[in-house]
Design an enzyme around this catalytic site. Structure first.
Site, mmCIF file in Angstrom:
data_model
loop_
_atom_site.group_PDB
_atom_site.id
_atom_site.type_symbol
_atom_site.label_atom_id
_atom_site.label_comp_id
_atom_site.label_asym_id
_atom_site.label_seq_id
_atom_site.Cartn_x
_atom_site.Cartn_y
_atom_site.Cartn_z
ATOM 1 N N GLU A 202 1.770 15.629 -5.513
ATOM 2 C CA GLU A 202 0.646 16.294 -6.176
ATOM 3 C C GLU A 202 0.279 17.654 -5.595
ATOM 4 O OE1 GLU A 202 -2.678 13.630 -6.341
ATOM 5 O OE2 GLU A 202 -1.690 12.323 -7.773
ATOM 6 N N GLU B 63 2.532 6.919 -9.437
ATOM 7 C CA GLU B 63 1.231 6.383 -9.022
ATOM 8 C C GLU B 63 0.393 6.079 -10.255
ATOM 9 O OE1 GLU B 63 -1.238 8.582 -6.275
ATOM 10 O OE2 GLU B 63 0.467 8.983 -4.953
#
Ligand code: GAL
Length: 446
Positions: A169, A357
């Site tokens: 991320e 995720e």
């Protein structure tokens, strides 16, 4: 709807759980480990709710066998975890700490002995503090520091690790860490954010190329956070604001990597990045990843806002919208993951998607040795239903990793948000499998 079964996703679909070094390992200065920006940040007053620190966290550093045994018990075939840069290189560059390498060798070997496939994230936010003192991600030299670190990981672990993710991320660690200052290293402002964006993109590509060069057969990906975005109304202004927010949240890091450049039209301030883009950089900004890891938790509703600098858009908080919420204050909206999959599948450059995720925090109660976390179980099941729907419409999504195995240190939120399939009593380090963990296990067992 048909009963949700593993078989519906096909036999090649990858199933797992995800974790990150800083959130689980603890042992913050054991065996020669250097200080990371998160060690430094959590030591400061007022940065983490409750003043929580991750010095012990889930004690995974010492207890990893117990948690890997749990994976096996729960029939979870793939385990995603990250390498702590400062265990391997305490100062970020220079001398390698053999003890750190030995530790990850023990973890990898134990996974393989138990029949569990390791999926490695090279960078999950814990930059060496020594490098931060030299400017961290704002310093262009980081491209070399990062490639060197990636090379050491590839040469040390690549004989056994087949699945790699370069970064976790980028938009979160650069936005929260260098623009809003709510994550480590706590820097703020556009002057920091702009060079960071470009250096992160160059580093992600440099790291991926290193992996490809050293490990030509490895499965190489990188992960992006993404939220499904909708305008607050059908007014032109809100629609345009949602479009700008989408560029910032979902497109800023992936589009250059796919060879499409930065979304300058939607976010004009990005044109100030020109001064950090040197001749020849364009060739070093894209990479043909084997898979793209998408991480989705919710949707966001966006409204035009004159007062918000740079993008003139703001989020309408989920709490104001009277929708079901997680303990993070995020809307429970499983359909978001379907929209995200459709959106990213539309990029012809993306070969394969893995949901690296997805999960939810809820306030769990441990009663008589049980945690009946029905909300988490429903969240995961409903998200899987949406993933299946996208897959049945032809989206090339090939894997799903729950965030996360055990409750752990949730960054600036401390230990309160519990995301695990397994409950952790942080006083005793006692593990208790939650109902969601048993459900996932039964689902995987078929
Ligand atoms: C992601 C992050 C994880 C974890 C999760 C839940 O953004 O990669 O480290 O904290 O969110 O908030």
């Amino acid at each position: 709807m048909d009963r949700l079964t593993r078989t519906l996703f096909g036999s090649d679909f990858e199933w797992g759980v995800s974790t990150a070094a800083f959130q689980i390992e603890g042992a913050c200065d054991a065996d020669g480990k250097g200080e990371s920006i998160w060690d430094a940040f959590t030591a400061k007053k007022g940065k983490v709710i409750g003043g929580h620190k991750a010095d012990i966290a889930c004690n995974f550093y010492y207890n990893f066998k117990e948690d890997i045994d749990l994976l096996k018990k729960l029939h979870i075939p793939n385990f995603r975890f990250s390498i702590s840069w400062t265990r391997v290189l305490p100062d970020g560059t220079g001398k390698v700490n053999q003890e750190g390498i030995n530790y990850y060798n023990r973890v990898i070997d134990y996974c393989l002995e138990q029949g569990i496939e390791p999926w490695l994230t090279v960078y999950h936010w814990d930059l060496p503090q020594e490098l931060e003192q030299k400017g961290g991600w704002t310093n262009r030299q980081i491209v070399d520091w990062f490639s060197n670190y990636t090379e050491i990981c590839a040469r040390s672990f690549g004989d056994r690790v087949k699945h790699w993710m370069v970064m976790n991320e980028p938009s979160v660690f650069s936005g929260a860490g260098y623009f809003f200052g709510i994550h480590a290293p706590g820097r703020t402002g556009i002057k920091n954010f702009l060079p960071v964006i470009h250096h992160v993109v160059l580093s992600m590509v440099a790291g991926a190329r290193k992996l490809r060069e050293i490990l030509p057969d490895a499965n190489i990906g990188t992960t992006f956070s993404c939220s499904h975005i909708e305008p607050a109304s059908q007014s032109k202004r809100d629609i345009a604001a949602a479009h700008r927010a989408d560029a910032l949240v979902n497109r800023l890091f992936i589009e250059p990597v796919l060879g499409l450049g930065y979304p300058v039209n939607e976010i004009p301030v990005l044109s100030d990045m020109q001064k950090y883009i040197l001749p020849g950089d364009e060739e070093n900004m894209h990479f043909d990843f084997d898979f793209i890891g998408l991480q989705n938790y919710t949707r966001e509703i966006v409204k035009y806002s004159f007062l918000t600098p740079y993008i003139h858009a703001r989020l309408v908080k989920a709490a104001q919208r009277k929708v079901p919420l997680t303990a993070m204050g995020w809307e429970v909206y499983p359909r978001a993951i379907y929209h995200i999959l459709k959106k990213f599948d539309a990029y012809p450059q993306i070969k394969k998607i893995i949901i690296t995720e997805n999960g939810a925090a809820f306030p769990d109660d441990l009663i008589d040795g049980n945690v009946a976390d029905v909300q988490r179980l429903d969240y995961i099941r409903e998200n899987l239903q949406q993933i299946l729907a996208a897959r049945q419409e032809g989206v090339n999504v090939q894997g799903y990793f729950v965030w996360t195995l055990t409750d752990n240190f949730e960054w600036a939120e401390g230990y309160h948000p519990r995301f695990g399939l397994v409950h952790v009593d942080f006083e005793t380090q006692q593990r208790t499998i939650k109902s969601s963990g048993y459900w996932y296990s039964d689902f995987l067992k078929g």
